[in-house]
Design a protein around this motif. Structure first.
Motif, mmCIF file in Angstrom:
data_model
loop_
_atom_site.group_PDB
_atom_site.id
_atom_site.type_symbol
_atom_site.label_atom_id
_atom_site.label_comp_id
_atom_site.label_asym_id
_atom_site.label_seq_id
_atom_site.Cartn_x
_atom_site.Cartn_y
_atom_site.Cartn_z
ATOM 1 N N LEU A 49 -77.596 68.029 -66.740
ATOM 2 C CA LEU A 49 -76.614 67.743 -65.696
ATOM 3 C C LEU A 49 -75.450 68.740 -65.760
ATOM 4 N N ALA A 50 -75.015 69.058 -66.961
ATOM 5 C CA ALA A 50 -73.925 70.032 -67.115
ATOM 6 C C ALA A 50 -74.350 71.392 -66.556
ATOM 7 N N GLU A 51 -75.599 71.797 -66.804
ATOM 8 C CA GLU A 51 -76.097 73.064 -66.273
ATOM 9 C C GLU A 51 -76.153 73.030 -64.743
ATOM 10 N N LEU A 52 -76.595 71.899 -64.184
ATOM 11 C CA LEU A 52 -76.627 71.759 -62.721
ATOM 12 C C LEU A 52 -75.222 71.859 -62.136
ATOM 13 N N CYS A 53 -74.243 71.271 -62.828
ATOM 14 C CA CYS A 53 -72.842 71.375 -62.384
ATOM 15 C C CYS A 53 -72.409 72.841 -62.355
ATOM 16 N N GLU A 54 -72.731 73.573 -63.399
ATOM 17 C CA GLU A 54 -72.361 74.989 -63.475
ATOM 18 C C GLU A 54 -72.972 75.789 -62.329
ATOM 19 N N LEU A 55 -74.207 75.440 -61.958
ATOM 20 C CA LEU A 55 -74.908 76.156 -60.897
ATOM 21 C C LEU A 55 -74.516 75.674 -59.498
ATOM 22 N N GLY A 56 -73.843 74.517 -59.427
ATOM 23 C CA GLY A 56 -73.444 73.961 -58.132
ATOM 24 C C GLY A 56 -74.555 73.167 -57.468
ATOM 25 N N TRP A 57 -75.474 72.628 -58.246
ATOM 26 C CA TRP A 57 -76.636 71.925 -57.707
ATOM 27 C C TRP A 57 -76.661 70.439 -58.066
ATOM 28 N N LEU A 58 -75.518 69.866 -58.335
ATOM 29 C CA LEU A 58 -75.410 68.427 -58.611
ATOM 30 C C LEU A 58 -74.346 67.852 -57.678
ATOM 31 N N TYR A 59 -74.740 66.814 -56.918
ATOM 32 C CA TYR A 59 -73.845 66.231 -55.909
ATOM 33 C C TYR A 59 -73.791 64.715 -56.040
ATOM 34 N N LYS A 60 -72.626 64.182 -55.678
ATOM 35 C CA LYS A 60 -72.491 62.745 -55.472
ATOM 36 C C LYS A 60 -72.192 62.548 -53.995
ATOM 37 N N PHE A 61 -72.586 61.400 -53.469
ATOM 38 C CA PHE A 61 -72.388 61.113 -52.051
ATOM 39 C C PHE A 61 -71.482 59.902 -51.940
ATOM 40 N N VAL A 62 -70.320 60.125 -51.349
ATOM 41 C CA VAL A 62 -69.244 59.140 -51.346
ATOM 42 C C VAL A 62 -68.963 58.670 -49.928
ATOM 43 N N ASP A 63 -68.800 57.359 -49.773
ATOM 44 C CA ASP A 63 -68.384 56.778 -48.501
ATOM 45 C C ASP A 63 -66.933 57.186 -48.268
#
Length: 160
Positions: A49-63
């Protein structure tokens, strides 16, 4: 009805412990495709997950109206060995609240695939015990062209 969900890229400085735990629990408790806790490792989930954050490929979807997170999405962009076009690979779709997040995730993945110039998109990593929901999501609503089985081998040394 699914509320207006805003995709927010998770920054490398954000705490990912809760998401790490939620993914671990979901992966080891799914009825239709559970993974053994001997195979799934919390620290490796967190590192990924930390690597995905670094690459910009981890998202949360917020109301946008309530601030409530409805789900998370992780993906990668890779160059297949057989193509000169990149491929977007869905790693996971995790719904944490409400219903219908899968449709939002597929729409977002298609947008990202276009943004990165992908020629292919591999999906189907949604964590659910409802295989008919997946079929509906990817084949009917997502207009996926075809499906093919994927096989997972649990090797003997993992189960000792």
């Amino acid at each position: 009805m699914v509320p207006n969900l805003e995709p927010i890229q998770i920054k490398p400085t954000e705490n990912i412990d809760t998401l790490t735990s939620e993914l671990y629990v979901k992966m080891t408790t799914l009825v239709t495709k559970p993974l053994s806790s001997k195979v799934v490792d919390v620290m490796h989930i967190k590192k990924s997950l930390a690597e995905l954050c670094e690459l910009g490929w981890l998202y949360k979807f917020v109301d946008a109206s309530t601030g409530l997170t409805h789900g998370y999405l992780g993906f990668t962009i890779d160059m297949p060995w057989y193509s000169d076009k990149p491929c977007l690979s869905e790693l996971f779709v995790l719904q944490t609240h409400g219903h219908g997040f899968g449709r939002v995730a597929v729409r977002f993945l298609k947008e990202q695939a276009k943004k990165y110039g992908c020629g292919l998109m591999e999906t189907g990593a949604t964590m659910t015990d409802e295989p008919e929901e997946l079929k509906n999501l990817y084949e009917k609503k997502g207009k996926c062209d075809f499906t093919y089985p994927s096989f997972v081998w649990f090797l003997p040394y993992w189960n000792t």
